[in-house]
Structure formats: structure tokens, C-alpha cells
Scaffold this motif. Structure first.
Motif, mmCIF file in Angstrom:
data_model
loop_
_atom_site.group_PDB
_atom_site.id
_atom_site.type_symbol
_atom_site.label_atom_id
_atom_site.label_comp_id
_atom_site.label_asym_id
_atom_site.label_seq_id
_atom_site.Cartn_x
_atom_site.Cartn_y
_atom_site.Cartn_z
ATOM 1 N N UNK A 185 0.835 -1.202 0.000
ATOM 2 C CA UNK A 185 0.000 0.000 0.000
ATOM 3 C C UNK A 185 0.872 1.255 0.000
ATOM 4 N N UNK A 188 2.453 1.817 -3.351
ATOM 5 C CA UNK A 188 1.498 2.372 -4.324
ATOM 6 C C UNK A 188 1.237 3.858 -4.064
ATOM 7 N N UNK A 189 1.165 4.232 -2.777
ATOM 8 C CA UNK A 189 0.914 5.646 -2.464
ATOM 9 C C UNK A 189 2.060 6.512 -2.996
ATOM 10 N N UNK A 191 4.038 5.743 -5.528
ATOM 11 C CA UNK A 191 3.959 5.757 -7.005
ATOM 12 C C UNK A 191 2.812 6.641 -7.485
ATOM 13 N N UNK B 9 -6.567 4.659 3.834
ATOM 14 C CA UNK B 9 -5.771 3.614 4.507
ATOM 15 C C UNK B 9 -6.206 2.206 4.089
ATOM 16 N N UNK B 12 -5.916 0.022 -0.766
ATOM 17 C CA UNK B 12 -5.287 -1.123 -1.446
ATOM 18 C C UNK B 12 -6.014 -2.414 -1.119
ATOM 19 N N UNK B 13 -6.430 -2.552 0.147
ATOM 20 C CA UNK B 13 -7.159 -3.769 0.528
ATOM 21 C C UNK B 13 -8.477 -3.867 -0.245
ATOM 22 N N UNK B 16 -7.615 -4.824 -3.918
ATOM 23 C CA UNK B 16 -7.037 -6.179 -4.000
ATOM 24 C C UNK B 16 -8.001 -7.253 -3.498
ATOM 25 N N UNK B 40 -9.650 9.095 -5.721
ATOM 26 C CA UNK B 40 -8.439 8.522 -5.128
ATOM 27 C C UNK B 40 -8.353 7.015 -5.397
ATOM 28 N N UNK B 44 -5.539 4.949 -7.449
ATOM 29 C CA UNK B 44 -4.766 3.823 -6.911
ATOM 30 C C UNK B 44 -4.906 2.578 -7.799
ATOM 31 N N UNK B 47 -2.637 3.186 -10.598
ATOM 32 C CA UNK B 47 -1.252 2.983 -10.146
ATOM 33 C C UNK B 47 -0.925 1.494 -10.163
ATOM 34 N N UNK B 48 -1.857 0.680 -9.645
ATOM 35 C CA UNK B 48 -1.655 -0.776 -9.639
ATOM 36 C C UNK B 48 -1.498 -1.309 -11.070
ATOM 37 N N UNK B 51 1.750 -0.147 -12.788
ATOM 38 C CA UNK B 51 2.898 -0.875 -12.235
ATOM 39 C C UNK B 51 3.050 -2.222 -12.937
#
Lengths: 199, 83
Positions: A185, A188-189, A191, B9, B12-13, B16, B40, B44, B47-48, B51
Motif C-alpha cells: 500500500x 502504491x501511495x 507511485x 488507509x 489497497x485492501x 485487491x 483517489x 490507486x 497505479x496498480x 505498475x
């Protein structure tokens, strides 16, 4: 047996048979990521390149004894990490598993009630296709990955890029799953901030 | 009710698929009402995906033949040394 496992099994068979094209395929998929991850641990690009080369030789030399108890990539990255540890021990150092990077760029983003001070906006211009098409964008993203603390970088590469199983990533890096998720996490923040600069 | 900070916070969870059904519901409720957090989460996700795309792009680039040759030469020498 899943398709991925079957493909991997075939790839291993070709490697055992000394198939150069099979090695090239494996090399292309992993080499840059291995150097990037190892540089984070040993903090020296030339040393990382040397260790990755030693890893490839060890992989090819011992591929016949690969039993498939982990994925092939998991086996390779474990060899790499062991080589990095040995080299650093020889030099009187330890693998740098730097977990800093607590400041995720969001510390000042919220007011006292946890609401956005400046509301994020959708990225209209950015797509994965644009990143792949534009060499400068690709380099920008890679530079951002290389700027990550080593632990975040390793998790991002193994889990976020190589798509390795969570349990396998934890075993290679000797961390628990909660820790791995936090590191991913945070990576990623960081990036996200780098990508936001491209807008 | 989750705050925007709470949402970031857990972001990502969420993307994913690591959250419980209850946590997902709470996140969805917040996202339905908050454009900032919705953007946001979109950032993200991007971003994932970016990547992953970077790694895939590197895979498609042709490997340096000289580097591969050097590894295979060293392998050969190493095997001869063992023998």
C-alpha cells in the motif's frame, strides 16, 4: 494442474534440456526486476548486476534439482536474496530491509476530521497503454520504483509486478501478510504521487 | 462512518479484494457520497495497473544477447571447473 503450472513445468523441462530460447524468455521476464530489487538490498547497482548474473548461473546449473515446491520465480528470487545476504555478510554488512517511508504523502492531505483538504481529481490523461507507449513515462515510473525503500520495492516487484502468490512473497522476504499488505500500500501511495506529477 | 483518511488507509485492501463484505459495504457507502475518495481509489487502481504494465513492457523488450551470452559462457566455465 493449472495452465500456469503446466506452462512453468514445460519451461523447466526446456531449461533442463538447455533450450536457449527458454532461458531468454525467463531472463526477459525477470532480469530487470531482479536487478531493481537487489539494488535496494545491496545499495549498489553494479554489485546487484553481478549478483543477478551469479543467480542466473546458479539457476541454470541447478535447474535439474528444482522440485516445484515453490514457483520457479519464487525459487529464483530466493537464490538471489541468499546471494545478496552472503555477499553482504562477507563484506560485514547486512541486507538492507529498509522499511522507512512512513510519510506516504497523505499526512497533510486531511483536516482534523479526516476529510480531504484538496480533493483528488480523476486522471484523465493516464492509461497503462500510454505508459507503455511512452518511453519517458516508463522511465519515470521505473525511477519512482527505484526511489522506494527496499522493503516496499521488493514487495511491489514480487507481488505487484511479478504477481507472485502472497504467501510466497512473505516466505521469500520473511515478513507476515499484514506487513506485506502495508508495504504494498505504501509503495502504491508513493507511485501515485509520481504518476500525479505526470498529469 | 468512515472518514476520507480511513478510506485511503484501506484503499489497497479494497482494490485487491482483501476486505470483508461489511468493510466493502462501508467503503462503497463512503465512495458513493465522496467524489474525492472515489477519484483517489481510481488513481490507486491506475497505479496498480500501470505498475503491472511497466513489468509487462520490460518483458516484451528484447533481452541483450551479449548479457545472455556472458551468462551462458560463465555457466560453461563453471561446469568445466566442477568437472
Amino acid at each position: 494442474m493449472s495452465t500456469n503450472t503446466q506452462d512453468e513445468h514445460r519451461l523447466v523441462e526446456r531449461l533442463v534440456a538447455g533450450d536457449r530460447a527458454a532461458f531468454e524468455q525467463l531472463y526477459r521476464k525477470n532480469n530487470a526486476a531482479m536487478v531493481r530489487m537487489c539494488t535496494g538490498f545491496v545499495r549498489n547497482h553494479a554489485t546487484a548486476e553481478e549478483l543477478v548474473q551469479e543467480t542466473w548461473i546458479a539457476v541454470l546449473k541447478n535447474i535439474g534439482s528444482f522440485e516445484g515446491r515453490s514457483s520457479l520465480a519464487g525459487w529464483i528470487y530466493t537464490i538471489l536474496l541468499n546471494k545478496a545476504r552472503s555477499r553482504l555478510k562477507r563484506d560485514g554488512r547486512q541486507v538492507s530491509f529498509d522499511e522507512s517511508g512512513e510519510d506516504n504523502g497523505l499526512q497533510a492531505a486531511f483536516d482534523g476530521r479526516g476529510r480531504w483538504k484538496d480533493i483528488p481529481e480523476l486522471w484523465e490523461e493516464l492509461t497503462p497503454e500510454r505508459v507503455v507507449a511512452g518511453r519517458s513515462v516508463l522511465e519515470h515510473v521505473n525511477a519512482a520504483i527505484e526511489a522506494l525503500p527496499s522493503a516496499q520495492r521488493a514487495v511491489l516487484i514480487l507481488r505487484g509486478q511479478q504477481g507472485m502468490d502472497a504467501a510466497e512473497v512473505c516466505a521469500i522476504l520473511n515478513i507476515n501478510e499484514g506487513n506485506m499488505r502495508v508495504l504494498l500500500h505504501r509503495a502504491r501511495l508513493a507511485l501515485r504521487i509520481a504518476l500525479d506529477r505526470l498529469q | 462512518m468512515l472518514s476520507c483518511k480511513d478510506v485511503t488507509e484501506r484503499a489497497s485492501d479494497l482494490i485487491d479484494g482483501n476486505l470483508s463484505a461489511w468493510d466493502v459495504l462501508q467503503m462503497r457507502l463512503h465512495l458513493a457520497m465522496c467524489k474525492g475518495c472515489d477519484a483517489f481509489i481510481g488513481q490507486l487502481r491506475m497505479t496498480r495497473d500501470v505498475t503491472r504494465s511497466v513489468a509487462e513492457a520490460e518483458t516484451r523488450q528484447s533481452a541483450d544477447a551479449a548479457d545472455i551470452e556472458a551468462i551462458l559462457c560463465q555457466l560453461h566455465e563453471s561446469k568445466q571447473g566442477d568437472g
